[in-house]
Design an enzyme around this catalytic site. Sequence first.
Site, PDB file in Angstrom:
ATOM      1  N   ASP A 192      -3.273   2.245  -5.702  1.00  0.00           N
ATOM      2  CA  ASP A 192      -2.172   2.205  -5.071  1.00  0.00           C
ATOM      3  C   ASP A 192      -1.892   0.890  -3.973  1.00  0.00           C
ATOM      4  O   ASP A 192      -0.997   1.015  -2.935  1.00  0.00           O
ATOM      5  CB  ASP A 192      -2.035   3.691  -4.280  1.00  0.00           C
ATOM      6  CG  ASP A 192      -2.748   3.476  -2.856  1.00  0.00           C
ATOM      7  OD1 ASP A 192      -4.017   3.155  -3.032  1.00  0.00           O
ATOM      8  OD2 ASP A 192      -2.473   4.346  -1.939  1.00  0.00           O
ATOM      9  N   GLU A 193      -2.880  -0.105  -4.042  1.00  0.00           N
ATOM     10  CA  GLU A 193      -2.653  -1.161  -3.205  1.00  0.00           C
ATOM     11  C   GLU A 193      -2.624  -2.371  -4.260  1.00  0.00           C
ATOM     12  O   GLU A 193      -3.447  -2.533  -5.265  1.00  0.00           O
ATOM     13  CB  GLU A 193      -3.980  -1.189  -2.518  1.00  0.00           C
ATOM     14  CG  GLU A 193      -3.922  -0.487  -1.385  1.00  0.00           C
ATOM     15  CD  GLU A 193      -4.971  -0.416  -0.352  1.00  0.00           C
ATOM     16  OE1 GLU A 193      -5.617  -1.656  -0.260  1.00  0.00           O
ATOM     17  OE2 GLU A 193      -5.600   0.632   0.045  1.00  0.00           O
ATOM     18  N   ASP A 228       0.881  -1.164  -0.113  1.00  0.00           N
ATOM     19  CA  ASP A 228       0.226  -0.098  -0.035  1.00  0.00           C
ATOM     20  C   ASP A 228       1.005   1.508  -0.012  1.00  0.00           C
ATOM     21  O   ASP A 228       1.593   1.329   1.028  1.00  0.00           O
ATOM     22  CB  ASP A 228      -0.793  -0.157   1.318  1.00  0.00           C
ATOM     23  CG  ASP A 228      -1.972   1.097   1.325  1.00  0.00           C
ATOM     24  OD1 ASP A 228      -1.913   2.017   0.251  1.00  0.00           O
ATOM     25  OD2 ASP A 228      -2.664   1.040   2.102  1.00  0.00           O
TER      26      ASP A 228
HETATM   27  N1  DCP Z   1      -8.455   8.869  -2.622  1.00  0.00           N
HETATM   28  C1  DCP Z   1      -9.445   9.899  -3.144  1.00  0.00           C
HETATM   29  N2  DCP Z   1     -10.565   9.770  -2.544  1.00  0.00           N
HETATM   30  C2  DCP Z   1     -10.836   9.062  -1.324  1.00  0.00           C
HETATM   31  C3  DCP Z   1      -9.872   7.955  -0.920  1.00  0.00           C
HETATM   32  C4  DCP Z   1      -8.649   8.066  -1.586  1.00  0.00           C
HETATM   33  O1  DCP Z   1      -9.236  10.077  -4.309  1.00  0.00           O
HETATM   34  N3  DCP Z   1     -12.025   9.144  -0.588  1.00  0.00           N
HETATM   35  C5  DCP Z   1      -7.043   8.669  -3.408  1.00  0.00           C
HETATM   36  C6  DCP Z   1      -6.168   9.505  -2.824  1.00  0.00           C
HETATM   37  C7  DCP Z   1      -5.344   8.685  -2.021  1.00  0.00           C
HETATM   38  C8  DCP Z   1      -5.375   7.456  -2.937  1.00  0.00           C
HETATM   39  O2  DCP Z   1      -6.796   7.204  -3.021  1.00  0.00           O
HETATM   40  O3  DCP Z   1      -3.862   9.101  -2.081  1.00  0.00           O
HETATM   41  C9  DCP Z   1      -5.083   6.141  -1.992  1.00  0.00           C
HETATM   42  O4  DCP Z   1      -5.981   6.066  -0.872  1.00  0.00           O
HETATM   43  P1  DCP Z   1      -5.644   5.386   0.433  1.00  0.00           P
HETATM   44  O5  DCP Z   1      -6.834   5.321   1.227  1.00  0.00           O
HETATM   45  O6  DCP Z   1      -4.769   4.278   0.235  1.00  0.00           O
HETATM   46  O7  DCP Z   1      -4.689   6.621   1.403  1.00  0.00           O
HETATM   47  P2  DCP Z   1      -3.285   7.256   1.114  1.00  0.00           P
HETATM   48  O8  DCP Z   1      -2.671   6.442   0.025  1.00  0.00           O
HETATM   49  O9  DCP Z   1      -3.386   8.462   0.964  1.00  0.00           O
HETATM   50  O10 DCP Z   1      -2.968   7.111   2.710  1.00  0.00           O
HETATM   51  P3  DCP Z   1      -2.227   5.922   3.343  1.00  0.00           P
HETATM   52  O11 DCP Z   1      -0.965   6.057   3.594  1.00  0.00           O
HETATM   53  O12 DCP Z   1      -2.983   5.971   4.574  1.00  0.00           O
HETATM   54  O13 DCP Z   1      -2.494   4.603   2.690  1.00  0.00           O
HETATM   55 CA    CA Z   2      -2.542   4.153   0.254  1.00  0.00          CA
END
Ligand code: DCP
Ligand code: CA
Length: 410
Positions: free
Chosen positions: A107-108, A12
Amino acid sequence: MFSIHPRHFAFDLDCFFVAVERAQDPSLNGKLVVVGAAPGQRGVIACASYEARAFGLKAGMPLAQARRLCPQAIFLQGHFDRYLEVSRDFMAILQEYSPFIQPMGLDEAYLDMTGFESLYGPPAEVAMRIKARVRNELKVTVSVGIASSKVTAKVASDACKPDGLLEVPPGGDAAFLAPRPIEELPGVGEKTLPTMRRLSIHTIGNLAATDPVVLRCVFGKWGDILHLSANGIEHSPITEAPAAQKSISRETTFPHDTHDIPFIKSTLRYLAERVGAELRREEMRARHVVLKLRWDDFTTLTRHHTFRQPADTDEAIYDSGLALLLKELSKDPRQVRLIGIGVGGLTPRERQLALMESPTERYQRLALALDSIRDKYGYTAIQRGLTFALKEEFPEEHGRYLLATAALSR
Ligand code: DCP
Ligand code: CA
């Protein structure tokens, strides 16, 4: 006796959108950064840096609220094309290590590395090598969980964020999961949490110890899956083909609330075409369409239409979405804040055998031809009269309309 322990990896990327922005502009490092929309524009947070999360900011929060809570943050519109590129490169790196990959969003991904030890060495070492490649080649960090099941690997990767690596030894799943709060278990969200609390389930261990009969009564079939997950037992393998996506959707918040029907229709058409293009790229057909509307007072509704036969054309998606939309607009005078359209019930597209081309098939061929032009020259290279109206409202970038919120398919 020789035995192979299952080794599942959950990857992730950390704080994905902000991490990509920081890779391009290192002056953003350590700062309060929010990717959502440019200053003055509306929409919701897509990604908040960890520094900004400390102020209560998180994905999905309206930007207006975020600005009130944290006015000193840097608000960026984001570069969606770049995120897609990094996502593709990330998946390509993972694919070099195992063909058994299951991407989950941008991203996962899960990777099944069972039995690969003789090839790569101990799992934690190969994880270190992959982490280093992601850092060097993509300039972002990835957290990795390794365990006997996907669900435990996922909990482990969340637990070691950011830039972490955590391996749960073979056979250790249940013991690792037991003391952790129930909300860390994938699938337990805001909806299920109150029910868990009512059942006095506070930790994953509490859930593991609950009689599956009780869980089946409360959650139906889902109860069985929850019970297996809580015990760290796999219920779905990582298959060679990426697991079928359940749905594809696009949505956007308007720059201003509106009841301008031609404008709303144009936006719906644009979003429907984006959904249709992705559906066809995935070589899938959809069984139903979902329309999403948010009114100016933030109340949100979704409406469904089921096709008589699975469909993949822009026309089918747009026409059903439009019928649902017009029904709502005709009986509700409120202004529209957000519109979204999605498709679900995806099934693989079969090869056409019919010798005569039906009108639907002609539309399909047209759509495929348009897709390939757009793949080369961008969406705006060729478009129908209806979406042309959007030229007045939205800026263009890299051959696409730049909507206020870059919508993700989930
Ligand atoms: N995303 C989005 N709208 C949302 C949730 C996420 O556009 N409601 C996008 C932005 C994030 C990406 O998807 O950067 C990945 O979501 P994650 O839930 O994996 O969160 P992050 O990667 O930002 O943070 P973490 O380090 O907690 O994984
Ligand atoms: Ca993420």
